[in-house]
Design an enzyme around this catalytic site. Structure first.
Site, PDB file in Angstrom:
ATOM      1  N   LYS A  41       9.197  22.927 -37.175  1.00  0.00           N
ATOM      2  CA  LYS A  41       8.372  24.126 -37.401  1.00  0.00           C
ATOM      3  C   LYS A  41       7.004  23.794 -37.975  1.00  0.00           C
ATOM      4  O   LYS A  41       6.756  22.696 -38.469  1.00  0.00           O
ATOM      5  CB  LYS A  41       9.111  25.103 -38.326  1.00  0.00           C
ATOM      6  CG  LYS A  41       9.058  24.754 -39.804  1.00  0.00           C
ATOM      7  CD  LYS A  41       9.767  25.809 -40.645  1.00  0.00           C
ATOM      8  CE  LYS A  41       9.688  25.452 -42.120  1.00  0.00           C
ATOM      9  NZ  LYS A  41      10.647  26.120 -42.949  1.00  0.00           N
ATOM     10  N   ARG A  69       4.137  25.882 -40.473  1.00  0.00           N
ATOM     11  CA  ARG A  69       3.888  27.125 -41.208  1.00  0.00           C
ATOM     12  C   ARG A  69       2.389  27.380 -41.303  1.00  0.00           C
ATOM     13  O   ARG A  69       1.631  26.475 -41.625  1.00  0.00           O
ATOM     14  CB  ARG A  69       4.480  27.025 -42.615  1.00  0.00           C
ATOM     15  CG  ARG A  69       4.635  28.375 -43.289  1.00  0.00           C
ATOM     16  CD  ARG A  69       5.167  28.205 -44.687  1.00  0.00           C
ATOM     17  NE  ARG A  69       6.589  27.928 -44.743  1.00  0.00           N
ATOM     18  CZ  ARG A  69       7.542  28.857 -44.736  1.00  0.00           C
ATOM     19  NH1 ARG A  69       7.214  30.134 -44.649  1.00  0.00           N
ATOM     20  NH2 ARG A  69       8.808  28.526 -44.817  1.00  0.00           N
TER      21      ARG A  69
HETATM   22  C1  R5P Z   1      11.599  25.048 -46.373  1.00  0.00           C
HETATM   23  O1  R5P Z   1      11.316  23.853 -46.500  1.00  0.00           O
HETATM   24  C2  R5P Z   1      12.930  25.584 -46.753  1.00  0.00           C
HETATM   25  O2  R5P Z   1      13.966  24.690 -46.465  1.00  0.00           O
HETATM   26  C3  R5P Z   1      13.219  26.919 -46.074  1.00  0.00           C
HETATM   27  O3  R5P Z   1      13.238  26.759 -44.678  1.00  0.00           O
HETATM   28  C4  R5P Z   1      12.169  27.929 -46.453  1.00  0.00           C
HETATM   29  O4  R5P Z   1      11.981  27.953 -47.834  1.00  0.00           O
HETATM   30  C5  R5P Z   1      12.543  29.319 -45.966  1.00  0.00           C
HETATM   31  O5  R5P Z   1      11.511  30.189 -46.328  1.00  0.00           O
HETATM   32  P1  R5P Z   1      11.115  31.425 -45.424  1.00  0.00           P
HETATM   33  O6  R5P Z   1      12.352  32.272 -45.311  1.00  0.00           O
HETATM   34  O7  R5P Z   1      10.013  32.118 -46.209  1.00  0.00           O
HETATM   35  O8  R5P Z   1      10.624  30.909 -44.132  1.00  0.00           O
END
Ligand code: R5P
Length: 314
Positions: free
Chosen positions: A202, A204
């Site tokens: 992914k 962000r």
């Molecule tokens: C990221 O490194 C974590 O493992 C989770 O994927 C993340 O914290 C999920 O956050 P959100 O629901 O805001 O995408």
């Protein structure tokens, strides 16, 4: 001269306001008392704490998830520890089912602070000698506790989640890691469940932190039942990004399992509207009634905490 008989006092549990339910369950499992504390918030939002128990020479456990609002809950935990400390207890253990700032365990750019380390330092200053927590973002984060001579134990929700998933007896399914960081943990689940793993990568957005784009993935999802594994669900941005791809790629039923149901911002609405069949979380963070959805299943990790405390108390 008559021999003195030492009276061993049982451990005592104090609850922060975020974790009252968790603390009550924990005290019940251990058959110990919940100590009296008075916690109030002044109109300027300062927190005021009084510990109304004689804690002299007692083994004290303070239960407080430092979930949202993280800063207030952390401050409350610090004040509870400092107030307990005034009674000269034998030891103070912070039981932190969700550790706020867990994701800020590294510095990625100049001028950024290693927030996790600062929280550990503050905990030490407040008189905390030991920390019991579960599923930090990176398991190596416990080194910051060690740095300040805090003993720690990081539990894993893995056995509880795997046991539940095994009972579902799903066929034709795969475990899905939603990002690179989650691959090692998802691999553990895939091995335990005896199914293949699918790896998503992914990206962000810096400007819109609750939006996630999937760059690519490895593995087969078409016609499969999918179990997405993560450590937490916060805004559900990651999950929505993954689900969008899964819909396009014609996956079958989608399940999601994680330890911490942070569920901030629009997470609950996003989940409600999504085609996800079931969202499996644990009770590390109190789930307010207005956040509950029929498709949510909450598993309790209290027994894991109780077992560890019982072990320490032997
Ligand atoms: C990221 O490194 C974590 O493992 C989770 O994927 C993340 O914290 C999920 O956050 P959100 O629901 O805001 O995408």
């Amino acid at each position: 001269m008559a021999k003195k008989t030492a009276i061993i006092k049982p451990p005592i549990i104090l609850a922060g306001r975020e974790s009252k339910t968790f603390a009550r369950k924990l005290a019940g499992e251990l058959g110990v008392q919940l100590g009296k504390v008075e916690i109030a918030t002044f109109s300027d939002l300062e927190t005021h704490v009084i510990v109304k128990e004689d804690l002299k020479d007692r083994d004290v456990y303070i239960v407080q998830a430092t979930a949202s609002p993280a800063n207030e809950n952390i401050m409350e935990l610090l004040l509870l520890a400092a107030a307990a400390h005034t009674h000269r207890p034998k030891r103070i253990t912070a039981v932190v089912p969700f550790f706020g700032y867990r994701r800020q365990e590294k510095v990625t750019t100049e001028g950024e602070v290693l927030s996790f380390q600062l929280i550990a330092k503050l905990m030490k200053s407040a008189g905390i000698n030991r920390i019991l927590t579960i599923d930090l973002h990176k398991h190596r984060s416990t080194k910051y506790f060690k740095e300040f001579n805090i003993v720690s134990k990081e539990l894993r929700a893995f056995p509880i989640l795997v046991e539940y998933l095994k009972k579902k007896k799903l066929d034709n399914f795969v475990v899905l890691a939603p990002d690179k960081g989650g691959i090692p943990e998802s691999e553990k689940y895939a091995r335990a469940l005896g199914v293949p793993i699918v790896k998503f990568y992914k990206h962000r957005s810096i400007r819109k932190r609750d939006e996630v784009r999937i760059d690519r993935y490895e593995g087969e999802v078409k016609g499969k039942n999918i179990i997405i594994i993560d450590d937490e669900i916060n805004t559900a941005g990651t999950l929505m990004g993954v689900v969008d791809v899964l819909k396009k790629e014609k996956a079958r039923n989608i399940y999601f399992a994680c330890t911490h149901g942070v569920l901030s911002g629009a997470a609950v609405q996003r989940l409600a509207k999504s085609p996800i069949r079931q969202v499996i979380i644990t009770d590390t963070i109190y789930l307010a009634p207005e956040k509950r959805l029929k498709k949510m299943k909450v598993l309790s990790v209290v027994p894991l905490f109780a077992q560890q405390i019982a072990k320490w108390s032997k």
